[in-house]
Design a protein around this motif. Structure first.
Motif, PDB file in Angstrom:
ATOM      1  N   GLY A  12       0.897  -1.131  -0.200  1.00  0.00           N
ATOM      2  CA  GLY A  12       0.126  -0.111  -0.547  1.00  0.00           C
ATOM      3  C   GLY A  12       0.805   1.347   0.075  1.00  0.00           C
ATOM      4  O   GLY A  12       1.966   1.772   0.452  1.00  0.00           O
ATOM      5  N   ASP A  13       0.530   1.955  -0.708  1.00  0.00           N
ATOM      6  CA  ASP A  13       0.778   3.575  -0.097  1.00  0.00           C
ATOM      7  C   ASP A  13       0.818   4.430   1.003  1.00  0.00           C
ATOM      8  O   ASP A  13      -0.409   4.129   1.950  1.00  0.00           O
ATOM      9  N   ILE A  14       0.863   5.387   1.397  1.00  0.00           N
ATOM     10  CA  ILE A  14       1.178   6.110   1.897  1.00  0.00           C
ATOM     11  C   ILE A  14       0.329   7.199   1.919  1.00  0.00           C
ATOM     12  O   ILE A  14       0.678   8.532   0.958  1.00  0.00           O
ATOM     13  N   ALA A  15      -0.221   8.117   2.109  1.00  0.00           N
ATOM     14  CA  ALA A  15      -0.914   9.316   2.358  1.00  0.00           C
ATOM     15  C   ALA A  15      -1.019   9.807   4.222  1.00  0.00           C
ATOM     16  O   ALA A  15      -0.312  10.350   5.383  1.00  0.00           O
ATOM     17  N   LYS A  16      -0.671  11.514   3.352  1.00  0.00           N
ATOM     18  CA  LYS A  16      -0.540  12.251   4.646  1.00  0.00           C
ATOM     19  C   LYS A  16      -1.113  14.131   3.924  1.00  0.00           C
ATOM     20  O   LYS A  16      -1.450  13.936   2.600  1.00  0.00           O
ATOM     21  N   THR A  17      -1.266  15.015   5.252  1.00  0.00           N
ATOM     22  CA  THR A  17      -1.737  15.733   4.496  1.00  0.00           C
ATOM     23  C   THR A  17      -0.416  16.454   4.819  1.00  0.00           C
ATOM     24  O   THR A  17       0.119  16.611   5.237  1.00  0.00           O
ATOM     25  N   MET A  49      -7.946   6.874   2.081  1.00  0.00           N
ATOM     26  CA  MET A  49      -8.222   5.642   1.772  1.00  0.00           C
ATOM     27  C   MET A  49      -9.098   4.529   1.106  1.00  0.00           C
ATOM     28  O   MET A  49      -9.852   3.295   0.621  1.00  0.00           O
ATOM     29  N   LEU A  50     -10.578   4.616   0.871  1.00  0.00           N
ATOM     30  CA  LEU A  50     -11.520   4.283   0.190  1.00  0.00           C
ATOM     31  C   LEU A  50     -11.319   3.802  -0.913  1.00  0.00           C
ATOM     32  O   LEU A  50     -12.010   3.091  -1.674  1.00  0.00           O
ATOM     33  N   GLU A  51     -11.107   4.885  -1.932  1.00  0.00           N
ATOM     34  CA  GLU A  51     -10.662   5.165  -3.481  1.00  0.00           C
ATOM     35  C   GLU A  51      -9.213   3.756  -3.841  1.00  0.00           C
ATOM     36  O   GLU A  51      -9.290   3.608  -4.348  1.00  0.00           O
ATOM     37  N   GLN A  52      -8.262   3.772  -2.943  1.00  0.00           N
ATOM     38  CA  GLN A  52      -6.841   3.779  -3.545  1.00  0.00           C
ATOM     39  C   GLN A  52      -6.090   2.349  -2.258  1.00  0.00           C
ATOM     40  O   GLN A  52      -6.953   2.772  -1.323  1.00  0.00           O
ATOM     41  N   ASN A  53      -5.329   2.216  -2.414  1.00  0.00           N
ATOM     42  CA  ASN A  53      -4.624   0.635  -1.355  1.00  0.00           C
ATOM     43  C   ASN A  53      -3.673   2.099  -0.749  1.00  0.00           C
ATOM     44  O   ASN A  53      -2.986   2.321  -1.332  1.00  0.00           O
ATOM     45  N   ILE A  54      -4.430   2.133   0.539  1.00  0.00           N
ATOM     46  CA  ILE A  54      -3.103   3.586   0.990  1.00  0.00           C
ATOM     47  C   ILE A  54      -2.678   2.530   2.917  1.00  0.00           C
ATOM     48  O   ILE A  54      -3.820   2.043   2.920  1.00  0.00           O
ATOM     49  N   LEU A  55      -1.789   2.387   2.908  1.00  0.00           N
ATOM     50  CA  LEU A  55      -1.233   1.313   4.098  1.00  0.00           C
ATOM     51  C   LEU A  55      -1.418   1.994   5.280  1.00  0.00           C
ATOM     52  O   LEU A  55      -2.475   1.505   5.754  1.00  0.00           O
ATOM     53  N   ILE A  56      -1.295   3.462   5.041  1.00  0.00           N
ATOM     54  CA  ILE A  56      -1.269   3.794   6.369  1.00  0.00           C
ATOM     55  C   ILE A  56      -1.167   5.252   5.691  1.00  0.00           C
ATOM     56  O   ILE A  56      -1.413   5.885   4.955  1.00  0.00           O
ATOM     57  N   GLY A  57      -1.902   6.117   6.693  1.00  0.00           N
ATOM     58  CA  GLY A  57      -2.487   7.589   6.661  1.00  0.00           C
ATOM     59  C   GLY A  57      -3.017   8.267   7.688  1.00  0.00           C
ATOM     60  O   GLY A  57      -3.213   7.782   8.299  1.00  0.00           O
ATOM     61  N   GLY A  58      -1.922  10.027   7.744  1.00  0.00           N
ATOM     62  CA  GLY A  58      -1.969  10.523   8.839  1.00  0.00           C
ATOM     63  C   GLY A  58      -2.037  12.076   8.487  1.00  0.00           C
ATOM     64  O   GLY A  58      -1.724  12.666   7.456  1.00  0.00           O
ATOM     65  N   GLU A  59      -2.762  13.044   9.794  1.00  0.00           N
ATOM     66  CA  GLU A  59      -2.577  14.404   9.908  1.00  0.00           C
ATOM     67  C   GLU A  59      -2.784  15.058  11.111  1.00  0.00           C
ATOM     68  O   GLU A  59      -2.010  14.477  11.896  1.00  0.00           O
ATOM     69  N   GLU A  60      -1.736  15.899  11.040  1.00  0.00           N
ATOM     70  CA  GLU A  60      -1.790  17.255  11.647  1.00  0.00           C
ATOM     71  C   GLU A  60      -1.697  16.960  13.291  1.00  0.00           C
ATOM     72  O   GLU A  60      -0.945  16.589  14.226  1.00  0.00           O
ATOM     73  N   SER A  61      -3.526  16.432  13.566  1.00  0.00           N
ATOM     74  CA  SER A  61      -3.500  16.759  14.941  1.00  0.00           C
ATOM     75  C   SER A  61      -3.695  15.064  15.201  1.00  0.00           C
ATOM     76  O   SER A  61      -4.737  14.820  16.398  1.00  0.00           O
ATOM     77  N   GLY A  62      -2.762  14.263  14.611  1.00  0.00           N
ATOM     78  CA  GLY A  62      -3.072  13.019  14.765  1.00  0.00           C
ATOM     79  C   GLY A  62      -4.118  11.845  14.578  1.00  0.00           C
ATOM     80  O   GLY A  62      -4.010  10.235  14.841  1.00  0.00           O
TER      81      GLY A  62
END
Length: 102
Positions: A12-17, A49-62
């Motif tokens: 999976g890919d990685i996602a972040k803000t 995450m619902l559209e693509q194969n994302i292993l982990i995703g996170g944003e600035e407030s935890g």
């Protein structure tokens, strides 16, 4: 990310803000994962995450989500912490085993 992408080698890919540290960019590159950068707000991580194969995703407030459970904030932080503890426990066990073998 280190545990899921590095130790367990889950796909999976990685996602972040875009306001999250650039350290995530370096870790994504280290594990040869595509990095998706989205606007501020965990809802954008969830949508991706619902559209693509994302292993982990996170944003600035935890807020954090992994492909191992539904990407939601709040109540799933306990699972995220449990996964981190699992990763630490595995690393400690390997080190103890390595020391005992010497």
């Amino acid at each position: 990310m280190w545990h899921l992408a590095g130790t367990r080698k889950l796909p999976g890919d990685i996602a972040k803000t875009f306001s999250v540290t650039k350290l995530i960019d370096k870790l994504a590159a280290k594990f040869e994962r595509k990095l998706h950068e989205v606007p501020i707000g965990f809802k954008y991580i969830c949508e991706l995450m619902l559209e693509q194969n994302i292993l982990i995703g996170g944003e600035e407030s935890g807020g954090i989500g992994t492909s191992l459970y539904l990407p939601e904030r709040g109540r799933h932080r306990i699972r995220a912490v449990a996964r981190r503890v699992d990763g630490l426990a595995r690393q400690i066990a390997r080190r103890i085993t390595a020391c005992a073998a010497r």
